[in-house]
Design an enzyme around this catalytic site. Structure first.
Site, short mmCIF file in Angstrom:
data_model
loop_
_atom_site.label_atom_id
_atom_site.label_comp_id
_atom_site.label_asym_id
_atom_site.label_seq_id
_atom_site.Cartn_x
_atom_site.Cartn_y
_atom_site.Cartn_z
CG ASP A 134 -0.10 -0.07 2.52
OD1 ASP A 134 0.89 -0.83 2.55
OD2 ASP A 134 -0.45 0.62 3.49
CD GLU A 135 -0.97 4.72 3.03
OE1 GLU A 135 -1.75 5.66 3.23
OE2 GLU A 135 -0.30 4.19 3.94
#
Lengths: 494, 494
Positions: A289-290
């Protein structure tokens, strides 16, 4: 001991609802699939109560998971019981139809009819037949942003069992610290933990967590989130992170894991090989993620690699390339990967098999629809973020989630294997973990366990949840109040 | 033992900032009025440290409040100190200029130059001169909406002392329950508490709270809130509450205290006479907030009384009439009343002397201005509501309060005697009290103690507060984290 193929039935989650006390039988949480109650009430004494195995049960006395659960719950039901002679007048009859009793819990434990568990409680003229709606009922703890002492984790596992959660998602490392003490790469924690001796999880600690969880029918899925969220990794593993550049020279700071070096994948292979030996679960969470692309973009070697691979300026392709390699590493180890939704969103045409965890707010059901349409399994976390310091007292916001309320085929809906409560650690450590989790997480637990139609009314659920929170208090869980009122036994652990 | 006229100096609040540990001296909280620090550092060993009384000090060895504080803080500073021989190399020299050392703390304790306390810390080449900006630095606990076990209150008093709060405002009773066990009216708790035996404060409990507070320089101001917020009173005191009517007949429900009966005032006199004997403080909080007039309006006898008194249809006049009587009762007992701002807002021309506690949101400084313009003292609570389950993690909202930022004369500003953190009990009990209070209440504590100009920068305060919260953890206070990070000693009381 550990095995993932044979399935065993988890009885222990169900036992916790047997908590006899005048009026308390109405405090059953989560709501069973079928329950018939009468106001007729019989005296239930410690001497006249027992657990027993059904004659037809595949598991019999000697199954340590169940024997231990019987012992534990007997003490919870009768905290003051003298150990006198017992006559079996009331009993809980346990029928395990198939499966290895003492095995490590796995994803098939309660998903199909074949392995359904029926328990009949003849207490208070109540009959219950029960099974979970979703097979995956997870809870995430983040031990990187703040270190959680072992006791805080074990206590959380206790409370999870009472609420019938069955997956502990251990977000064990992240940017701020690397508390997992790896035996292959000891520098990761000795240089990357908040403190190399006091703020780490030793191999013995990890074993204890897995064992404590197993005895409560809870699986432990570790997350080693890459390529982002890895600042702490870089301290103990040189050349793992991408050097960021300012113009033509390295700036001295580092970005995500460097996806262009063979050494990266050699390291990750080594680490995941260790994971396989340490964590028995068939799932592993790969994160993904991210990822901030700014550092990759700044690095001339990464840019050259992009050109060589024909990725153009699309860094999501670079991330996909990286994740695909990691997925292959874990698949080769017979682990089923779980990834955060970003990985699905950035997917290349060649789609590896992984489970997608949906975490972003907004129309999260739109994402669930897209993922299931692509034929992938989904874990829904987005509406169950309990860590936020915002107006989170309203448990009903978690209760009112409808995980399957999207347009899709039955096949699509069957791909939603469950949901997960996320307790991120920015504002949470052992000082406030328990009251922030409980009883709000119970709202999510019922949503994931019970029949949705039977549990769609917040007002009806409220008094049941209030009673259940008092049960949690009585069992030593620091569950905060829902509103004005009291419990017979108040929390005194101050 | 208890006396309110002679003033004594509270040293103990100041001692907590002496917490020597490498680098920790910069974690002083609240910020002293004057502090000069040098990076020069000397070894401070348990053997070479002592507290002593200055030769000129009015208090000398034998003053139990200070002697006990010395002992307590010595253990906090040197938790592992062997009790060896001591040489006085470093010392804290205590000079009490005047006052009765062992008296009960009162409102004059630290308000004027005459009673200023100067302590010089020759530790780490640091010199501190300190005194509080406001004399009244209160913290309210609500033990009616949820019962707080005695330990939770005592622990709160400990943490208050560390943060230099000096008033415990005990909102002891309210609508949901009446836990105070009155010896004059035992039915109030036996019928009005959540449970007549387990959810009460006995006289012995109350004594213990007052004594624990006194040893930490904290005054205990009880609140017996009337005429509203009294539903629980009605259970044990017949005819105290106003019978509500539906048309011409009583509806069976009850409203606020009945202000038209002599028996009401006889009862209140009796209760406040008991208060005087139980609570030594010169202040008493009379409440007076949020009176719902609907029930009074429905009652024909109340309406007749309104006509007789010439109040017309203005029920605020009836409330004023009631409060004036209660103020007179407490004034006759030599108690200074504090009231919630509603009482001031509804005031009649004849204005009794009371301290006004401003609690309503919106332009609270407008209200402070009005009250001080009327020549009355103010306690500011409105911006310090810490109980709300909303986005309360942001400690800076309490830190950024400017209690004197209203247009007014110096005389008006001098009437603002302090502020108060309110921890109402709707969503709070012993499970979540401490992490919800600490360290956010510390932000309010510094605002009320320190020079505003020296403490106007949130970014500068942040690392100091982070360190102070670790000190609180080390001392056993369950203070929640402000953001990502760690303490050397984590909270382990799980």
């Amino acid at each position: 001991m550990f095995q993932t193929e044979r399935r065993f039935l988890r009885l222990l989650f169900l036992l916790c609802i047997l908590h006899y006390e005048a009026g308390q039988v109405f405090g059953v949480w989560p709501m069973p699939q079928q329950i018939t109650q009468s106001t007729d009430r019989y005296l239930l004494s410690p001497q006249s109560f027992s657990f027993s195995y059904s004659k037809d049960s595949a598991a019999q006395s000697g199954c340590s998971v169940l024997d231990s659960a019987f012992k534990r719950y007997y003490s919870l039901i009768f905290p003051d019981a003298a150990d006198g002679a017992r006559k079996t007048e009331f009993s809980i009859n346990t029928l395990v139809k198939s499966g290895e009793c003492d095995g490590y819990p796995d994803e098939g434990s309660d998903e199909s009819c074949e392995y359904l568990l029926f328990i009949f409680y003849f207490v208070n003229k109540t009959e219950i037949q029960d099974f979970p709606r979703f097979e995956f009922r997870g809870l995430l703890l983040d031990t990187s942003r703040h270190y959680l002492p072992l006791n805080a984790i074990l206590k959380t596992l206790d409370a999870m069992a009472y609420s019938k959660f069955n997956v502990f998602h251990w977000h064990i490392v992240d940017d701020p610290s690397f508390p997992y003490q790896s035996y292959s790469y000891p520098d990761l924690s000795s240089k990357g933990a908040f403190h190399p001796m006091t703020h780490i999880y030793t191999q013995s600690d990890v074993k204890r967590v897995i064992s404590h969880a197993r005895m409560r029918g809870i699986r432990v899925i570790p997350e080693f989130d890459t390529p982002g969220h890895t600042q702490s990794w870089g301290k103990g593993q040189p050349n793992l992170l991408t050097p960021c550049y300012k113009g033509d020279v390295p700036s001295g700071t580092f970005g995500p894991v460097n996806p262009i070096l063979d050494s990266t994948y050699q390291f990750m292979s080594g680490l995941f090989k260790e994971m396989k030996s340490v964590f028995p679960d068939s799932y592993v969470h790969l994160g993904g993620d991210e990822v901030n692309f700014a550092c990759w973009k700044s690095n001339p070697n990464v840019r050259a690699f992009m050109t060589k691979m024909g990725f153009g300026h699309d860094y999501t392709k670079l991330e996909s390339y990286y994740i695909e390699n990691i997925v292959n590493i874990s698949s080769a180890l017979n682990k089923t990967p779980i990834v955060w939704q970003d990985v699905f969103d950035y997917r290349e045409r060649h789609r590896p098999q992984y489970v997608v965890e949906v975490w972003k707010g907004g129309c999260y059901l739109c994402e669930v629809r897209r993922v299931t349409k692509a034929g992938l399994k989904v874990i829904l976390a987005a509406p169950f973020y309990l860590d936020l310091p915002g107006p989170t007292h309203n448990w009903a916001r978690y209760y009112n989630v409808r995980p399957l309320a999207f347009k899709g085929t039955d096949q699509q809906k069957a791909l939603v294997i469950g949901g997960e409560v996320c307790m991120w650690g920015e504002y949470v450590d052992a000082t406030n973990l328990h009251p922030r989790l409980w009883p709000r997480a119970c709202a999510a637990a019922e949503r994931l366990w019970s029949n949705e139609e039977m549990t769609s009314n917040v007002d009806q659920a409220f008094p049941r949840l209030e009673k259940f929170r008092c049960s949690l208090i009585r069992r030593g869980i620091q569950a905060e109040p829902l509103f004005v009122g009291y419990c017979k036994d108040e929390y005194r652990g101050v």
